[in-house]
Write a protein that holds these residues in place. Sequence first.
Motif, short mmCIF file in Angstrom:
data_model
loop_
_atom_site.label_atom_id
_atom_site.label_comp_id
_atom_site.label_asym_id
_atom_site.label_seq_id
_atom_site.Cartn_x
_atom_site.Cartn_y
_atom_site.Cartn_z
N TYR A 40 0.89 -1.18 0.00
CA TYR A 40 0.00 0.00 0.00
C TYR A 40 0.91 1.22 0.00
CZ TYR A 40 -3.50 3.30 1.94
OH TYR A 40 -4.34 4.35 2.16
N PHE A 41 0.90 1.96 -1.11
CA PHE A 41 1.80 3.11 -1.20
C PHE A 41 1.09 4.35 -0.69
CE2 PHE A 41 3.20 0.20 -4.63
CZ PHE A 41 4.35 -0.21 -3.98
N SER A 42 1.69 5.01 0.28
CA SER A 42 1.06 6.15 0.93
C SER A 42 1.78 7.42 0.48
CB SER A 42 1.17 5.97 2.44
OG SER A 42 0.61 7.09 3.09
N ILE A 43 1.19 8.09 -0.49
CA ILE A 43 1.81 9.25 -1.10
C ILE A 43 0.75 10.32 -1.29
CG2 ILE A 43 2.75 10.10 -3.31
CD1 ILE A 43 3.97 7.13 -3.41
N GLY A 44 1.11 11.55 -1.05
CA GLY A 44 0.15 12.64 -1.25
C GLY A 44 -0.22 13.24 0.09
N ALA A 45 -0.91 12.46 0.93
CA ALA A 45 -1.22 12.93 2.29
C ALA A 45 0.00 12.64 3.15
CB ALA A 45 -2.45 12.24 2.82
N MET A 46 1.01 13.50 3.02
CA MET A 46 2.31 13.22 3.65
C MET A 46 2.17 13.07 5.17
SD MET A 46 5.85 15.32 3.15
CE MET A 46 7.34 14.78 3.98
N GLY A 47 2.74 12.02 5.68
CA GLY A 47 2.71 11.78 7.12
C GLY A 47 1.61 10.83 7.55
N LEU A 48 0.66 10.57 6.66
CA LEU A 48 -0.49 9.77 7.09
C LEU A 48 -0.30 8.27 6.89
CD1 LEU A 48 -3.64 11.94 6.38
CD2 LEU A 48 -2.21 11.77 8.41
N GLY A 49 0.86 7.85 6.41
CA GLY A 49 1.10 6.42 6.20
C GLY A 49 0.83 5.60 7.46
N SER A 50 1.35 6.06 8.59
CA SER A 50 1.18 5.29 9.83
C SER A 50 -0.27 5.31 10.30
CB SER A 50 2.12 5.82 10.92
OG SER A 50 1.88 7.18 11.16
N SER A 51 -0.99 6.39 10.00
CA SER A 51 -2.41 6.45 10.37
C SER A 51 -3.21 5.46 9.53
CB SER A 51 -2.96 7.87 10.17
OG SER A 51 -2.24 8.80 10.95
N HIS A 52 -2.90 5.40 8.23
CA HIS A 52 -3.57 4.42 7.36
C HIS A 52 -3.23 3.00 7.83
CE1 HIS A 52 -3.76 7.51 3.80
NE2 HIS A 52 -4.35 7.92 4.88
N ALA A 53 -1.99 2.81 8.22
CA ALA A 53 -1.57 1.48 8.68
C ALA A 53 -2.31 1.11 9.96
CB ALA A 53 -0.06 1.48 8.94
N LEU A 54 -2.56 2.09 10.82
CA LEU A 54 -3.33 1.82 12.04
C LEU A 54 -4.73 1.32 11.68
CD1 LEU A 54 -3.88 1.91 15.08
CD2 LEU A 54 -4.34 4.36 14.87
N GLY A 55 -5.34 1.99 10.71
CA GLY A 55 -6.67 1.55 10.26
C GLY A 55 -6.63 0.12 9.73
N LEU A 56 -5.63 -0.17 8.92
CA LEU A 56 -5.49 -1.53 8.37
C LEU A 56 -5.27 -2.54 9.50
CD1 LEU A 56 -3.25 -0.66 5.30
CD2 LEU A 56 -5.49 -1.77 5.16
N ALA A 57 -4.45 -2.17 10.49
CA ALA A 57 -4.12 -3.09 11.59
C ALA A 57 -5.36 -3.39 12.44
CB ALA A 57 -3.02 -2.50 12.46
N LEU A 58 -6.19 -2.37 12.64
CA LEU A 58 -7.40 -2.57 13.45
C LEU A 58 -8.45 -3.35 12.65
CD1 LEU A 58 -7.68 0.95 15.14
CD2 LEU A 58 -6.89 -1.18 16.18
N GLY A 59 -8.50 -3.08 11.34
CA GLY A 59 -9.49 -3.75 10.49
C GLY A 59 -9.14 -5.21 10.22
N ARG A 60 -7.84 -5.51 10.20
CA ARG A 60 -7.40 -6.88 9.94
C ARG A 60 -6.45 -7.35 11.04
NH1 ARG A 60 -8.71 -9.44 5.00
NH2 ARG A 60 -7.72 -11.15 6.10
N PRO A 61 -7.02 -7.62 12.24
CA PRO A 61 -6.15 -8.02 13.36
C PRO A 61 -5.44 -9.34 13.13
CG PRO A 61 -8.48 -8.17 13.96
CD PRO A 61 -8.42 -7.51 12.63
N ASP A 62 -5.87 -10.09 12.12
CA ASP A 62 -5.26 -11.40 11.82
C ASP A 62 -4.02 -11.25 10.96
OD1 ASP A 62 -7.10 -10.35 9.89
OD2 ASP A 62 -6.93 -12.23 8.78
N ARG A 63 -3.74 -10.05 10.48
CA ARG A 63 -2.61 -9.85 9.58
C ARG A 63 -1.59 -8.89 10.17
NH1 ARG A 63 -2.52 -11.04 3.97
NH2 ARG A 63 -4.53 -11.89 3.41
N ARG A 64 -0.33 -9.08 9.83
CA ARG A 64 0.70 -8.13 10.20
C ARG A 64 0.69 -6.94 9.24
NH1 ARG A 64 4.37 -8.10 14.72
NH2 ARG A 64 3.07 -9.51 15.91
N ILE A 65 0.80 -5.76 9.77
CA ILE A 65 0.91 -4.55 8.95
C ILE A 65 2.29 -3.96 9.23
CG2 ILE A 65 -0.15 -2.35 8.33
CD1 ILE A 65 -2.14 -4.70 8.18
N VAL A 66 3.07 -3.76 8.17
CA VAL A 66 4.43 -3.25 8.30
C VAL A 66 4.49 -1.88 7.62
CG1 VAL A 66 6.85 -3.63 7.69
CG2 VAL A 66 5.39 -5.58 8.30
#
Lengths: 187, 188
Positions: A40-66
């Motif tokens: 998942y490439f996080s470009i444009g909304a600079m700085g929000l990569g980790s926030s998007h990753a948090l959403g992915l991590a909470l939405g898919r607790p069965d998967r690792r998000i790096v």
Amino acid sequence: MMNRDACFEILKRHITDEVVVASYSGALEWNDLNPRTLNYFSIGAMGLGSSHALGLALGRPDRRIVVLDGDGSLLMNLGSLVSIAAAAPKNLVHFVCHNECYEANGGHPLPNPKVDFAGLARSAGYAQVHDFAELRSFEQQVGHVLTQSGPVFATLHVQKNRPLVYKYDDLNKASRRVALKAALQQP
Amino acid sequence: MMKRDECFRVLARHIGDEIVLPVYSSAFDWLEIAPRVLNYYSFGAMGLGSSCALGFALGKPDKRVIVLDGDGSLLMNLGTLVTIGAAAPKNLVHFLCRNGTYEANGSHPIPQPDVDFAGLAQAAGYAQCVEFTELADFAAALPKLLRQDGPTFATLHIEKGALSPEFNYRTLDDPQKRDDFRAALRMS
């Protein structure tokens, strides 16, 4: 001091079905080394990569998000550290490539190049915090870092990079997001 | 654990010609305890109190600038710690009233009650970082704290205030207060 691409080469050996969220220069290098649907490439909304990753991590607790974050990016959204620590997803691993500059924007220096990102993450409340300046020690520990109960934070002290060609059009292709969504809907 | 107004009463005894910049709930407490022209009340642009203070500290290096910040406010603009660490003004003292809530907005809890603000400031590059939970310790340390080379950061662990304080912001918004502040700054 390490090279970012050397770190990513090592990381690549350990990556299987994780979602990898990569921002700016890190995204370009990661895509060159390891093109895959679960990026998942996080470009444009600079700085929000980790926030998007948090959403992915909470939405898919069965998967690792790096997350492959940048120091300049993280400074644009530093409160993200506290939000992640508060939500405390066990499956989130947050790497920050600390090259002391805003590389994608012309290599402007960070306001405070020696800021202690691992210290910030620890004070914010991350469960595990690491700081790597030597490739050998990163290589030895990365397997452990990726499987620890998180949220995990790791600073990677890297050199400024060789010039990159910023092909954002390619990274931003809508087909990438469509494919990622489809892959995440698979059990 | 301390009370904010008690901390401020102790602080007020040491204040001379410093610029004091209190935010939100602290602004109301401070106004009651120490009304003076060199107060700059910071609210509206939540979280920007310390950024405004950095501007004052750089613009008036001969003057001490004291921020009375809130934990909820600082979390709205956490990057300010790194900016202040980078600019490194020796004359800036940043107090953080830590009550674990966004008090001015109805006392909603902050997302992460265990965050170590003094640790964050230290990692961001502040020259001095301390925290206080006992009023006697705070009172004893204050004279040195206000004089030492900064940027200085001090967490004040305080009790929660009233659940829904009724603030009359118009008492702080008075344009005359800013005019007087500007005039006093020019004189000093």
